[in-house]
Design a protein around this motif. Structure first.
Motif, PDB file in Angstrom:
ATOM      1  N   GLY A 154       1.019  -1.187  -0.211  1.00  0.00           N
ATOM      2  CA  GLY A 154       0.055  -0.185   0.207  1.00  0.00           C
ATOM      3  C   GLY A 154       0.891   1.161   0.017  1.00  0.00           C
ATOM      4  N   GLU A 155       1.920   1.411   0.720  1.00  0.00           N
ATOM      5  CA  GLU A 155       2.671   2.313   0.443  1.00  0.00           C
ATOM      6  C   GLU A 155       3.551   2.662  -0.511  1.00  0.00           C
ATOM      7  OE1 GLU A 155       6.921   3.674   2.999  1.00  0.00           O
ATOM      8  OE2 GLU A 155       5.833   1.886   3.932  1.00  0.00           O
ATOM      9  N   ALA A 156       3.953   1.248  -1.306  1.00  0.00           N
ATOM     10  CA  ALA A 156       3.996   1.323  -2.718  1.00  0.00           C
ATOM     11  C   ALA A 156       3.320   2.594  -3.512  1.00  0.00           C
ATOM     12  CB  ALA A 156       4.540  -0.024  -2.824  1.00  0.00           C
ATOM     13  N   VAL A 157       2.274   1.866  -3.532  1.00  0.00           N
ATOM     14  CA  VAL A 157       1.338   2.716  -3.800  1.00  0.00           C
ATOM     15  C   VAL A 157       1.381   3.879  -4.282  1.00  0.00           C
ATOM     16  CG1 VAL A 157      -0.787   2.885  -4.895  1.00  0.00           C
ATOM     17  CG2 VAL A 157      -0.038   0.847  -4.430  1.00  0.00           C
ATOM     18  N   LYS A 158       1.272   4.491  -2.671  1.00  0.00           N
ATOM     19  CA  LYS A 158       1.055   5.693  -2.518  1.00  0.00           C
ATOM     20  C   LYS A 158       2.413   6.929  -2.937  1.00  0.00           C
ATOM     21  CE  LYS A 158      -1.109   9.472  -0.716  1.00  0.00           C
ATOM     22  NZ  LYS A 158       0.401  10.685  -0.267  1.00  0.00           N
ATOM     23  N   VAL A 159       3.933   6.016  -2.777  1.00  0.00           N
ATOM     24  CA  VAL A 159       5.014   6.371  -3.276  1.00  0.00           C
ATOM     25  C   VAL A 159       5.156   6.860  -4.389  1.00  0.00           C
ATOM     26  CG1 VAL A 159       7.488   5.962  -3.625  1.00  0.00           C
ATOM     27  CG2 VAL A 159       6.404   6.130  -1.026  1.00  0.00           C
ATOM     28  N   VAL A 160       4.849   5.914  -5.329  1.00  0.00           N
ATOM     29  CA  VAL A 160       4.806   5.774  -6.836  1.00  0.00           C
ATOM     30  C   VAL A 160       3.930   7.054  -7.336  1.00  0.00           C
ATOM     31  CG1 VAL A 160       4.149   5.005  -9.032  1.00  0.00           C
ATOM     32  CG2 VAL A 160       5.751   3.349  -7.128  1.00  0.00           C
ATOM     33  N   HIS A 161       2.627   7.214  -6.453  1.00  0.00           N
ATOM     34  CA  HIS A 161       1.636   8.326  -7.187  1.00  0.00           C
ATOM     35  C   HIS A 161       2.152   9.427  -6.936  1.00  0.00           C
ATOM     36  CE1 HIS A 161      -1.791   5.627  -6.953  1.00  0.00           C
ATOM     37  NE2 HIS A 161      -0.900   5.254  -7.977  1.00  0.00           N
ATOM     38  N   ASP A 162       3.007   9.601  -5.515  1.00  0.00           N
ATOM     39  CA  ASP A 162       3.735  10.887  -5.199  1.00  0.00           C
ATOM     40  C   ASP A 162       4.795  11.814  -5.832  1.00  0.00           C
ATOM     41  OD1 ASP A 162       1.459  11.030  -2.991  1.00  0.00           O
ATOM     42  OD2 ASP A 162       2.801  10.777  -1.352  1.00  0.00           O
ATOM     43  N   ASP A 214      -8.763 -10.533  -7.054  1.00  0.00           N
ATOM     44  CA  ASP A 214      -8.733 -12.259  -7.325  1.00  0.00           C
ATOM     45  C   ASP A 214      -8.879 -11.711  -5.354  1.00  0.00           C
ATOM     46  OD1 ASP A 214      -8.763 -14.452  -6.955  1.00  0.00           O
ATOM     47  OD2 ASP A 214      -6.658 -14.032  -5.694  1.00  0.00           O
ATOM     48  N   ARG A 215      -8.391 -10.723  -4.854  1.00  0.00           N
ATOM     49  CA  ARG A 215      -8.711 -10.977  -3.440  1.00  0.00           C
ATOM     50  C   ARG A 215      -9.868 -10.390  -2.608  1.00  0.00           C
ATOM     51  NH1 ARG A 215      -5.356 -12.058   1.499  1.00  0.00           N
ATOM     52  NH2 ARG A 215      -6.000 -10.331   2.948  1.00  0.00           N
ATOM     53  N   SER A 216     -10.389  -9.274  -3.486  1.00  0.00           N
ATOM     54  CA  SER A 216     -11.656  -8.720  -3.263  1.00  0.00           C
ATOM     55  C   SER A 216     -12.660  -8.375  -4.500  1.00  0.00           C
ATOM     56  CB  SER A 216     -11.105  -7.236  -2.950  1.00  0.00           C
ATOM     57  OG  SER A 216     -10.524  -7.348  -1.457  1.00  0.00           O
ATOM     58  N   PRO A 217     -13.355  -9.500  -4.657  1.00  0.00           N
ATOM     59  CA  PRO A 217     -14.450  -9.477  -5.770  1.00  0.00           C
ATOM     60  C   PRO A 217     -15.190  -8.314  -6.206  1.00  0.00           C
ATOM     61  CG  PRO A 217     -13.918 -11.910  -5.132  1.00  0.00           C
ATOM     62  CD  PRO A 217     -13.381 -10.427  -4.076  1.00  0.00           C
ATOM     63  N   GLU A 218     -15.533  -8.099  -4.888  1.00  0.00           N
ATOM     64  CA  GLU A 218     -17.049  -6.828  -4.855  1.00  0.00           C
ATOM     65  C   GLU A 218     -16.278  -5.478  -5.412  1.00  0.00           C
ATOM     66  OE1 GLU A 218     -13.946  -6.565  -0.948  1.00  0.00           O
ATOM     67  OE2 GLU A 218     -15.265  -8.178  -2.075  1.00  0.00           O
ATOM     68  N   LEU A 219     -14.588  -5.302  -6.328  1.00  0.00           N
ATOM     69  CA  LEU A 219     -14.113  -4.169  -6.132  1.00  0.00           C
ATOM     70  C   LEU A 219     -14.378  -4.656  -7.753  1.00  0.00           C
ATOM     71  CD1 LEU A 219     -10.599  -3.950  -3.950  1.00  0.00           C
ATOM     72  CD2 LEU A 219     -13.372  -2.620  -3.944  1.00  0.00           C
ATOM     73  N   ALA A 220     -14.876  -5.295  -8.622  1.00  0.00           N
ATOM     74  CA  ALA A 220     -15.136  -5.229  -9.542  1.00  0.00           C
ATOM     75  C   ALA A 220     -15.287  -4.073 -10.438  1.00  0.00           C
ATOM     76  CB  ALA A 220     -15.729  -6.126 -10.150  1.00  0.00           C
ATOM     77  N   PRO A 221     -16.416  -3.500  -9.572  1.00  0.00           N
ATOM     78  CA  PRO A 221     -16.756  -2.521 -10.487  1.00  0.00           C
ATOM     79  C   PRO A 221     -15.551  -0.692 -10.828  1.00  0.00           C
ATOM     80  CG  PRO A 221     -18.345  -3.037  -9.461  1.00  0.00           C
ATOM     81  CD  PRO A 221     -17.582  -3.487  -8.537  1.00  0.00           C
ATOM     82  N   ALA A 222     -14.796  -0.855  -9.111  1.00  0.00           N
ATOM     83  CA  ALA A 222     -14.342   0.134  -9.458  1.00  0.00           C
ATOM     84  C   ALA A 222     -13.044  -0.271 -10.199  1.00  0.00           C
ATOM     85  CB  ALA A 222     -13.616   0.055  -7.628  1.00  0.00           C
ATOM     86  N   GLU A 272      -8.088   6.321  -6.534  1.00  0.00           N
ATOM     87  CA  GLU A 272      -7.247   4.580  -6.389  1.00  0.00           C
ATOM     88  C   GLU A 272      -6.555   3.430  -5.385  1.00  0.00           C
ATOM     89  OE1 GLU A 272      -3.275   3.066  -8.623  1.00  0.00           O
ATOM     90  OE2 GLU A 272      -4.580   3.214 -10.047  1.00  0.00           O
ATOM     91  N   GLU A 273      -6.194   5.180  -4.850  1.00  0.00           N
ATOM     92  CA  GLU A 273      -5.343   4.963  -3.070  1.00  0.00           C
ATOM     93  C   GLU A 273      -6.626   4.900  -2.365  1.00  0.00           C
ATOM     94  OE1 GLU A 273      -2.069   8.430  -4.587  1.00  0.00           O
ATOM     95  OE2 GLU A 273      -3.266   8.494  -3.101  1.00  0.00           O
ATOM     96  N   GLU A 274      -7.580   5.235  -2.163  1.00  0.00           N
ATOM     97  CA  GLU A 274      -9.016   4.956  -1.681  1.00  0.00           C
ATOM     98  C   GLU A 274      -9.532   3.550  -1.640  1.00  0.00           C
ATOM     99  OE1 GLU A 274     -12.112   8.251  -2.862  1.00  0.00           O
ATOM    100  OE2 GLU A 274     -10.991   9.379  -1.680  1.00  0.00           O
ATOM    101  N   VAL A 275      -9.259   2.759  -2.897  1.00  0.00           N
ATOM    102  CA  VAL A 275      -9.703   1.876  -3.402  1.00  0.00           C
ATOM    103  C   VAL A 275      -9.024   0.560  -3.051  1.00  0.00           C
ATOM    104  CG1 VAL A 275     -10.524   0.557  -5.186  1.00  0.00           C
ATOM    105  CG2 VAL A 275     -11.751   2.420  -4.840  1.00  0.00           C
ATOM    106  N   VAL A 279      -6.622  -2.359   0.973  1.00  0.00           N
ATOM    107  CA  VAL A 279      -7.004  -3.836   0.700  1.00  0.00           C
ATOM    108  C   VAL A 279      -6.285  -4.689   0.158  1.00  0.00           C
ATOM    109  CG1 VAL A 279      -7.335  -5.566  -1.978  1.00  0.00           C
ATOM    110  CG2 VAL A 279      -9.070  -3.577  -1.350  1.00  0.00           C
ATOM    111  N   LEU A 280      -4.498  -3.950  -0.189  1.00  0.00           N
ATOM    112  CA  LEU A 280      -2.771  -4.124   0.110  1.00  0.00           C
ATOM    113  C   LEU A 280      -2.490  -4.353   1.140  1.00  0.00           C
ATOM    114  CD1 LEU A 280      -1.857  -1.678  -3.151  1.00  0.00           C
ATOM    115  CD2 LEU A 280      -2.496  -4.242  -3.411  1.00  0.00           C
TER     116      LEU A 280
END
Length: 286
Positions: A154-162, A214-222, A272-275, A279-280
């Motif tokens: 999760g931190e990796a996603v935020k670091v890349v985005h920043d 795969d981890r959270s099928p309910e995320l499909a719309p997001a 993307e960060e909120e979603v 999960v990560l």
């Protein structure tokens, strides 16, 4: 191999850089900065130095051994001449690189490009009789996943985005100071950003989004929304590349495309960060 202790100023910058994903304040605030670790030519000790850099496409970055126009080359330059294998930290990744000292017309062209972007380099050259070196740092490919500096997915996603946010902010600032002509380095900065974003989104489409589904099928719309946003951003990147391809393009014609990209990308990254980050982080804790 032992590491040396940098001087107090450099150590403060290094600590701040590593603690904040490449963000620093003070003298280097708003600069493109990396940490360069070389091996001492005489001692074999590892030395880490904060160094300003320029993007140069996806294959390499450029650093300039100005030493503020001092009569001698900086120590880190002597070290990489003796041992071209170096370590680079850019706030997102840590990687091994080969340092290549550029010569002749290639050196002169890239130094001129840097001077066009920042006349301070010409002032440094005027202060010294030595030819200030330009060095390309070329990443050495490694097997396996990238070596993120972040401690969790999760931190990796935020670091890349920043990192993308910072680069876009720098590019917009550079446009504001560019006058009526689009400099060669600014053009390279934009094209390098385009390539980086394209590679990042391709990786997410191929690996991160399937993992989250795969981890959270309910995320499909997001996830469907995020994929559609990738397509929208890809179209904006293509339009930016098209505008940049014009030989005598006016910066005023490019800035609206950069602003449009910034607005859409910021909204996308925030969503993307909120979603995905929850999960990560949940996956890494399980």
């Amino acid at each position: 191999m032992p590491n040396s202790t940098p001087n107090p100023f450099n150590q403060q910058v290094i600590d701040e850089f590593r603690a904040n994903g490449g963000r620093v304040g003070g003298y280097f605030e708003g600069a493109r900065l990396l940490l360069l670790t070389t091996t001492g030519a005489r001692t074999g000790t590892r030395h880490t130095t904060p160094v300003a850099y320029y993007p140069d496409g996806s294959a390499q970055v450029l650093v300039i051994a100005s030493a503020g126009g001092a009569p001698q080359h900086p120590d880190w330059f002597h070290n990489l001449v003796a041992d071209p294998r170096v370590t680079v930290e850019n706030g997102v990744f840590t990687y091994e690189a080969e340092a290549v000292v550029l010569t002749g017309a290639q050196r002169d062209e890239l130094f001129a490009r840097a001077v066009e972007a920042d006349p301070g380099w010409a002032e440094y050259q005027a202060k010294t009789e030595r030819v200030i070196p330009v060095v390309a740092l070329r990443e050495i490919p490694r097997g396996g996943p990238p070596n993120f500096t972040a401690s969790s997915p999760g931190e990796a996603v935020k670091v890349v985005h920043d990192a993308f946010r910072r680069e876009l902010a720098l590019i917009r600032k550079e446009f504001a100071a560019s006058g009526s002509a689009l400099g060669a380095q600014l053009r390279v900065n934009c094209l390098t950003l385009c390539t980086g974003l394209t590679l990042h989104h391709t990786g997410e489409d191929m690996a991160l989004f399937p993992f989250a589904a795969d981890r959270s099928p309910e995320l499909a719309p997001a996830l469907d929304r995020l994929r559609h946003e990738h397509e929208r951003i890809a179209a904006l990147l293509e339009e930016l590349r098209r505008v940049l391809a014009a030989e005598d393009v006016d910066p005023a014609a490019v800035l609206p495309e950069v602003e449009r990209l910034t607005g859409d990308l910021e909204a996308h990254l925030t969503y993307e960060e909120e979603v995905l980050i929850p999960v990560l982080e949940g996956a890494s804790a399980s």
